[in-house]
Write an enzyme that holds these catalytic residues in place. Structure first.
Site, mmCIF file in Angstrom:
data_model
loop_
_atom_site.group_PDB
_atom_site.id
_atom_site.type_symbol
_atom_site.label_atom_id
_atom_site.label_comp_id
_atom_site.label_asym_id
_atom_site.label_seq_id
_atom_site.Cartn_x
_atom_site.Cartn_y
_atom_site.Cartn_z
ATOM 1 N N LYS A 128 0.806 -1.235 0.000
ATOM 2 C CA LYS A 128 0.000 0.000 0.000
ATOM 3 C C LYS A 128 0.836 1.281 0.000
ATOM 4 O O LYS A 128 0.371 2.314 -0.465
ATOM 5 C CB LYS A 128 -0.957 0.005 1.196
ATOM 6 C CG LYS A 128 -2.169 -0.893 1.010
ATOM 7 C CD LYS A 128 -3.115 -0.759 2.188
ATOM 8 C CE LYS A 128 -4.410 -1.493 1.926
ATOM 9 N NZ LYS A 128 -5.372 -1.357 3.024
ATOM 10 N N ASP A 165 -10.185 3.503 1.359
ATOM 11 C CA ASP A 165 -10.440 3.108 2.756
ATOM 12 C C ASP A 165 -10.949 4.307 3.556
ATOM 13 O O ASP A 165 -11.751 4.154 4.481
ATOM 14 C CB ASP A 165 -9.150 2.591 3.424
ATOM 15 C CG ASP A 165 -8.787 1.183 2.967
ATOM 16 O OD1 ASP A 165 -9.679 0.451 2.508
ATOM 17 O OD2 ASP A 165 -7.595 0.820 3.064
HETATM 18 P P1 NAP Z 1 -0.379 -2.746 8.052
HETATM 19 O O1 NAP Z 1 -0.113 -1.484 7.321
HETATM 20 O O2 NAP Z 1 0.480 -3.933 7.842
HETATM 21 O O3 NAP Z 1 -0.384 -2.387 9.628
HETATM 22 C C1 NAP Z 1 -0.643 -3.390 10.579
HETATM 23 C C2 NAP Z 1 -0.786 -2.756 11.954
HETATM 24 O O4 NAP Z 1 -1.233 -3.766 12.846
HETATM 25 C C3 NAP Z 1 0.529 -2.210 12.510
HETATM 26 O O5 NAP Z 1 0.235 -1.133 13.355
HETATM 27 C C4 NAP Z 1 1.032 -3.413 13.329
HETATM 28 O O6 NAP Z 1 1.846 -3.058 14.436
HETATM 29 C C5 NAP Z 1 -0.263 -3.971 13.864
HETATM 30 N N1 NAP Z 1 -0.174 -5.406 14.154
HETATM 31 C C6 NAP Z 1 0.040 -6.395 13.240
HETATM 32 N N2 NAP Z 1 0.023 -7.600 13.878
HETATM 33 C C7 NAP Z 1 -0.181 -7.335 15.185
HETATM 34 C C8 NAP Z 1 -0.293 -8.159 16.329
HETATM 35 N N3 NAP Z 1 -0.196 -9.496 16.261
HETATM 36 N N4 NAP Z 1 -0.499 -7.564 17.542
HETATM 37 C C9 NAP Z 1 -0.589 -6.227 17.632
HETATM 38 N N5 NAP Z 1 -0.508 -5.386 16.574
HETATM 39 C C10 NAP Z 1 -0.297 -5.944 15.366
HETATM 40 O O7 NAP Z 1 -1.882 -3.257 7.783
HETATM 41 P P2 NAP Z 1 -3.172 -2.368 7.494
HETATM 42 O O8 NAP Z 1 -3.368 -2.219 6.043
HETATM 43 O O9 NAP Z 1 -3.091 -1.153 8.347
HETATM 44 O O10 NAP Z 1 -4.353 -3.334 8.007
HETATM 45 C C11 NAP Z 1 -4.626 -3.513 9.377
HETATM 46 C C12 NAP Z 1 -5.891 -4.345 9.530
HETATM 47 O O11 NAP Z 1 -7.007 -3.644 8.996
HETATM 48 C C13 NAP Z 1 -5.834 -5.683 8.780
HETATM 49 O O12 NAP Z 1 -6.448 -6.658 9.578
HETATM 50 C C14 NAP Z 1 -6.663 -5.436 7.543
HETATM 51 O O13 NAP Z 1 -7.280 -6.611 7.064
HETATM 52 C C15 NAP Z 1 -7.714 -4.481 8.086
HETATM 53 N N6 NAP Z 1 -8.283 -3.659 7.018
HETATM 54 C C16 NAP Z 1 -9.608 -3.799 6.769
HETATM 55 C C17 NAP Z 1 -10.194 -3.049 5.784
HETATM 56 C C18 NAP Z 1 -11.663 -3.223 5.528
HETATM 57 O O14 NAP Z 1 -12.085 -2.931 4.419
HETATM 58 N N7 NAP Z 1 -12.457 -3.633 6.504
HETATM 59 C C19 NAP Z 1 -9.456 -2.133 5.036
HETATM 60 C C20 NAP Z 1 -8.087 -1.996 5.324
HETATM 61 C C21 NAP Z 1 -7.518 -2.779 6.317
HETATM 62 P P3 NAP Z 1 3.448 -2.897 14.286
HETATM 63 O O15 NAP Z 1 3.660 -1.498 13.806
HETATM 64 O O16 NAP Z 1 3.919 -3.128 15.672
HETATM 65 O O17 NAP Z 1 3.897 -3.939 13.320
#
Ligand code: NAP
Length: 284
Positions: free
Chosen positions: A71, A107
């Site tokens: 992204k 988003d």
């Molecule tokens: P990302 O950029 O990879 O960021 C992931 C975030 O989650 C980081 O802050 C990371 O912390 C944290 N994290 C990952 N694994 C963790 C764990 N086991 N325990 C605690 N914190 C953890 O991903 P993203 O795009 O922001 O997506 C995050 C979530 O939102 C995903 O589950 C994704 O599927 C969901 N999402 C949903 C939609 C929707 O349409 N509903 C849209 C976008 C995203 P660190 O910085 O410490 O690594």
């Protein structure tokens, strides 16, 4: 509509993508409107991103979605960014416009639409759990909705610190903490957004917060959409808070992408039904 030699291509690129329900959601929408488009999902590793984008460009793809881990890194391979994507620094949707690939972040719209109709307590702080792409989109959505103070909580506390500086650079109040201080932080918040994968299938027993730490008049949005009703949402319900499932964000971010690619109004209910079916949920 059968796929044929004039069919336009839309797709998802990410790694992994096997869990995605975007193909079901978008193909159902194309079919409902009789549009000659197809949506596929491609697993693209980090070191193949440039080649994949070059390939999509050569093939004249109408557009594509971008998910983890591309992204942010996709930006350097695009020809331009929409204002909101530029502000958020992340892209989840790319549109072919006059032979140029332009990056958008739908988003932000998805989060704002999911919150529509709720009485948002803008005089209170909003807590965002996470500091990745979804958290950045949530920041922009919440600032646009009028929230004046954002608390950022993240596993890697340095990233929450970084994001809080970014929020302050937009002249809003911000603080940060690690996940160990989440309960304390949530106590002052009217809106809580989980923008981490905590609680996502298969680790469905995990939750970033327990009911005792969730204010009863809060609104809790979980970006996680698989399972449809996460442990966090169950804890929030127990606390008496209002809950919004991640599928609402999924459907609305998909709807904006669909409209950008096709220029047609997205059939929201068709998309919601297809996503729910793909996720094994109930629909009327
Ligand atoms: P990302 O950029 O990879 O960021 C992931 C975030 O989650 C980081 O802050 C990371 O912390 C944290 N994290 C990952 N694994 C963790 C764990 N086991 N325990 C605690 N914190 C953890 O991903 P993203 O795009 O922001 O997506 C995050 C979530 O939102 C995903 O589950 C994704 O599927 C969901 N999402 C949903 C939609 C929707 O349409 N509903 C849209 C976008 C995203 P660190 O910085 O410490 O690594």
């Amino acid at each position: 509509m059968l796929v044929n030699s004039t069919t336009r291509l839309c797709c998802l690129i990410g790694h992994p993508v096997a869990h995605s329900v975007s193909p079901q959601m978008h193909n159902a929408a194309f079919k409902a409107l009789g549009l000659d488009y197809v949506y596929l999902a491609f697993d693209v590793e980090k070191n193949k991103l440039k080649t994949a984008v070059d390939g999509l460009r050569a093939l004249g793809a109408a557009g594509f979605n971008v998910t983890i881990p591309h992204k942010v890194s996709i930006v350097e391979y695009l020809d331009g960014l929409d204002g909101k994507a530029e502000k958020a620094g992340t892209v989840n949707t790319v549109v072919l416009e006059n032979d140029l690939f332009i990056g958008y972040n739908t988003d932000i719209y998805g989060i704002a639409k999911a919150l529509e109709g709720f009485n948002l307590p803008e005089d209170k702080a909003a807590l965002i759990i996470g500091a990745g792409g979804a958290a950045r989109a949530a920041v922009i959505a919440l600032l646009n909705l009028g929230f004046d103070e954002i608390i950022l909580a993240n596993r890697t506390v340095e990233k929450a610190y970084e994001l809080s500086g970014w929020v302050r650079s937009m002249n809003r109040r911000a603080s940060f903490c690690g996940l160990d201080r989440l309960g304390e932080a949530a106590g002052n918040c009217g809106l809580i957004v989980n923008a981490t994968p905590i609680g996502m299938s298969p680790k469905t027993d995990e939750t970033p917060l327990r009911s005792k730490d969730i204010p009863e008049n809060a609104i809790v949005l979980d970006m996680v959409y698989n399972p449809l009703r996460t442990k966090l949402l169950k804890e929030a319900e127990k606390a008496g808070a209002k809950t919004i499932p991640g599928i609402e964000v999924l459907v609305h971010q998909g709807a904006e992408a669909f409209e950008l690619w096709t220029g047609r109004k997205a059939p929201i209910e068709v998309m919601r039904k297809a996503a729910l079916t793909a996720l094994g949920g109930e629909h009327p």
